[in-house]
Design an enzyme around this catalytic site. Structure first.
Site, PDB file in Angstrom:
ATOM      1  CG  ASP A  16      35.364  34.438 -89.109  1.00 52.28           C
ATOM      2  OD1 ASP A  16      34.573  33.532 -89.397  1.00 52.28           O
ATOM      3  OD2 ASP A  16      35.594  35.410 -89.852  1.00 52.28           O
ATOM      4  CD  GLU A  73      35.241  29.510 -90.321  1.00 53.05           C
ATOM      5  OE1 GLU A  73      34.569  29.155 -91.301  1.00 53.05           O
ATOM      6  OE2 GLU A  73      35.943  30.533 -90.347  1.00 53.05           O
TER       7      GLU A  73
HETATM    8  C1  GLC Z   1      33.669  32.682 -91.743  1.00 52.27           C
HETATM    9  C2  GLC Z   1      32.194  32.740 -91.433  1.00 52.27           C
HETATM   10  C3  GLC Z   1      31.440  33.116 -92.657  1.00 52.27           C
HETATM   11  C4  GLC Z   1      31.945  34.419 -93.151  1.00 52.27           C
HETATM   12  C5  GLC Z   1      33.461  34.414 -93.324  1.00 52.27           C
HETATM   13  C6  GLC Z   1      33.992  35.801 -93.439  1.00 52.27           C
HETATM   14  O1  GLC Z   1      33.999  31.706 -92.649  1.00 52.27           O
HETATM   15  O2  GLC Z   1      31.764  31.522 -90.927  1.00 52.27           O
HETATM   16  O3  GLC Z   1      30.070  33.173 -92.399  1.00 52.27           O
HETATM   17  O4  GLC Z   1      31.346  34.721 -94.383  1.00 52.27           O
HETATM   18  O5  GLC Z   1      34.120  33.889 -92.213  1.00 52.27           O
HETATM   19  O6  GLC Z   1      34.042  36.414 -92.164  1.00 52.27           O
HETATM   20  C1  GLC Z   2      35.089  29.257 -97.515  1.00 53.18           C
HETATM   21  C2  GLC Z   2      36.106  29.455 -96.473  1.00 53.18           C
HETATM   22  C3  GLC Z   2      35.520  29.310 -95.112  1.00 53.18           C
HETATM   23  C4  GLC Z   2      34.258  30.119 -94.991  1.00 53.18           C
HETATM   24  C5  GLC Z   2      33.314  29.863 -96.099  1.00 53.18           C
HETATM   25  C6  GLC Z   2      32.165  30.827 -96.019  1.00 53.18           C
HETATM   26  O1  GLC Z   2      34.707  27.920 -97.539  1.00 53.18           O
HETATM   27  O2  GLC Z   2      37.157  28.550 -96.607  1.00 53.18           O
HETATM   28  O3  GLC Z   2      36.424  29.731 -94.162  1.00 53.18           O
HETATM   29  O4  GLC Z   2      33.600  29.767 -93.828  1.00 53.18           O
HETATM   30  O5  GLC Z   2      33.966  30.050 -97.306  1.00 53.18           O
HETATM   31  O6  GLC Z   2      31.095  30.362 -96.766  1.00 53.18           O
END
Ligand code: GLC
Ligand code: GLC
Length: 642
Positions: free
Chosen positions: A295, A337
């Protein structure tokens, strides 16, 4: 598999002195009780210790205690290896002998929230027959660990990696579920939320109370001096909740919080953080998890004067964690991710880093093509940005639990005469239905008037027009999924989209959710729609039936395995084209992104066989004549020669 020389006690002539020293220190420490578990561990240790040491030396090598810290880390890792259940050790061997197993065209992913989809772990187990009906071989359960209520960012604020959220069930039940899924041929995917913990995690609680050891687990500053310096170059991620990247504590100090104020970023410059999270990672692996979704991976290392995203050390950390997985949980693979610039996305994808990755560019450009009815950007992305190193794969998806952000490269767009900023403004207006003629019913996410930045929330069906009964909505849903299914890698379905689940505007009244529009596209499992899935007269049935057909065709042809794809310029601006090569010939995919019929001229098809079987609807296409595509129609043409 084991070389008898590796039996306990046998010495290792290490490639260099330091490795030999590290190895002996570890063996002397763990060997007394290691009779059973040591040999298999030792064999893998010998293969990967050099990499692990090299990567960690880049981060911590200048420390005087580097070697003892590394030996401590390995002793902990070894203890977790001893606890790894025999069935997972058997899986480790199987996977090592077939490292490309996940490239198969039979791979299909699904993702859901345990509570919203099935209540609890046992409820998910009860859905296994359905998952098999759909054809899943990969199931990502959204965060399942303990987290604060009601504000937990959907579980992405973890307060303990060793306990599950009580409403979902116990750790033992999660382990049982992992086994049941494995039996059914479905790999369990969980998140490794390792950029931050919740402010209720023991480490954060100790840091708040002033314990210096835990204070150094996070980035805590006495005043705004350092935060102000960092913020000069940082991007704002959740500006609705707090501006900038820092939050103030009750005692006046400031803590780094890239996401919400209750999600504290971990400080990986501290090797104790690396080691502590290694322990959590292996504990999660030992539950039976086969893919860890890494993540927020872009954010894990910070350096003053930079954006603190995608720094080289983030890659170093991943390679070090990957080396640990190869030693102590070889069946475990990583999924990146990184929802960032496409040049940066691809840097995380390597056999020694993340073996699979979300494909956020393809995802965003599917929606871009649908809004503009022009495929140029998507076609360009397939040509330039689809290829990946051997041993890795894309996870191609139509939408996730997060917002849709327009992460295409401005440099790519301008070559097609498209100005990035203006185009994003258009796309945002289109998807929130503030553009004349829009079929979409999306909701803005993190609309930031200061920067003009905005992202989009909405379920696939609502963004495709099903909510307003647009006559083309079903065809659009199938088109997007069809491209994701045909383009290679692991296609991933947000469960519920396969029956056309609509937005859930009721989220605004739910505790902890109302101020985050992403909940609009995280509805509960819609039992009524699932009940209609075999009824071809219903929307749910048309979507489900169409998707099932695509899944079946894909599984039956090995040219859909792996990632190889050759872009095919259809010479029609509304029709996307690509070929999936097989041993002889290929399958040609053509997809009409407009609500008008479209034609592909015969000369464009010269070089193809004279006739081809159309795999989705059946029937033969005469490729010596122009091809007609109905509105939003997709053709999968079998151009293989016998
Ligand atoms: C990732 C998840 C997102 C979350 C963020 C913080 O981007 O997909 O849902 O808000 O991480 O953990
Ligand atoms: C931003 C971050 C991504 C996360 C997202 C959550 O786009 O780059 O990592 O998943 O916010 O909405």
């Amino acid at each position: 598999m084991l070389d008898p020389k590796h039996a306990q006690g046998a010495d290792w002539v290490a490639p260099d002195e330091q490795l030999g020293r590290l190895w002996r220190a570890l063996r002397d420490r763990v060997a007394p009780d290691g009779a059973v578990h040591w040999p298999a561990f030792d064999a893998r240790l010998r293969r990967h210790l050099g990499t692990l040491r090299d990567e960690l030396a880049r981060l911590y090598g200048q420390r005087l205690d580097f070697e003892p810290v590394l030996v401590d880390l390995l002793a902990g890792v070894y203890a977790q290896w001893c606890e790894r259940p025999p069935e997972l050790k058997a899986l480790d061997d199987t996977r090592e002998h077939d490292p490309d197993w996940f490239q198969s065209q039979t791979m299909l992913g699904g993702v859901c929230y345990v509570d919203l989809y099935a209540g609890h772990f046992a409820g998910i187990a009860a859905q296994i027959p359905y998952f098999r009906e759909l054809g899943l071989s990969y199931l990502h359960l959204m965060p399942v660990f303990k987290c604060p209520e009601p504000h937990s960012d959907g579980g992405y604020a973890v307060s303990s990696y060793r306990e599950t959220h009580p409403k979902l069930g116990t750790i033992a039940e999660l382990r049982t579920l992992a086994g049941q899924l494995r039996e059914a041929g479905i790999s369990l995917v969980l998140d490794f939320v390792f950029n931050h913990t919740s402010d209720e995690h023991d480490w954060a609680v100790a840091a708040k109370a002033g314990d210096p050891a835990y204070r150094d687990f996070f980035f805590i500053f006495p005043d705004r001096t350092e935060p102000d310096r960092y913020e000069r170059t940082l991007r704002e991620i959740f500006p609705d909740e707090h501006p900038g990247a820092f939050s103030q504590l009750e005692d006046g100090r400031w803590v780094w919080t890239t996401f919400h104020s209750y999600q504290w970023d971990l400080n990986y410059a501290n090797p104790k953080v690396f080691a502590a999270m290694a322990g959590e990672m292996l504990a999660i692996a030992n539950l039976g998890v086969e893919f860890l979704r890494m993540d927020a991976v872009a954010f894990i290392w910070k350096r003053l004067g930079t954006s603190c995203e995608n720094l080289p050390e983030a890659h170093t950390l991943l390679r070090a964690y990957n080396a640990l997985a190869r030693i102590a949980a070889p069946a475990l693979l990583f999924k990146s991710e990184a929802i960032v610039h496409p040049d940066d996305v691809v840097k995380y994808i390597a056999p020694a880093e993340c073996q699979i990755s979300y494909n956020p560019l393809q995802m965003a450009l599917l929606w871009e093509s649908l809004a503009t009815r022009q495929v140029a950007l998507l076609q360009q992305a397939l040509e330039r940005r689809h290829a990946l190193p051997a041993g890795t794969a894309w996870v191609n998806y139509v939408r996730s639990h997060d917002d849709i952000g327009w992460t295409f490269a401005d440099e790519d767009a301008i070559q097609l005469g498209i100005r990035g900023f203006d185009h994003r403004q258009f796309l945002n207006r289109f998807y929130v239905n503030r553009f004349p003629g829009s079929f979409a019913r999306g909701v803005p996410f993190q609309d930031n008037p200061a920067t003009g930045d905005c992202r989009i929330s909405g379920t696939c069906a609502s963004l495709c027009g099903l909510e307003q009964h647009d006559p083309h909505a079903v065809a659009r849903i199938l088109l997007l999924h069809g491209v994701a299914l045909a383009a290679g890698g692991i296609p991933l379905i947000y469960l519920g989209d396969e029956v056309g689940t609509l937005n859930d505007p009721g989220y605004v009244n739910e505790p902890g959710k109302g101020d985050d529009s992403r909940w609009v596209h995280r509805p509960r499992r819609d039992a009524a729609r699932y009940a209609q899935r075999h009824d071809a007269a219903s929307d749910a049935g048309r979507i489900y039936g169409g998707l099932r057909r695509l899944i079946e065709v894909r599984r039956s042809l090995d040219c859909f395995a792996g990632n190889r794809l050759i872009a095919f310029w259809s010479k029609n601006p509304h029709v996307l084209g690509f070929m999936r090569p097989a041993a002889r010939g290929s399958v040609l995919v053509l997809a009409n992104f407009s609500e008008q019929p479209q034609r592909i001229e015969a000369h464009v098809l010269s070089g193809m066989p004279a006739a081809a079987e159309e795999l989705i609807g059946g029937g033969h296409a005469d490729l010596r004549r122009p091809l007609e595509l109905a509105p939003y129609q997709m053709l999968w043409l079998d151009c293989r020669t016998a």
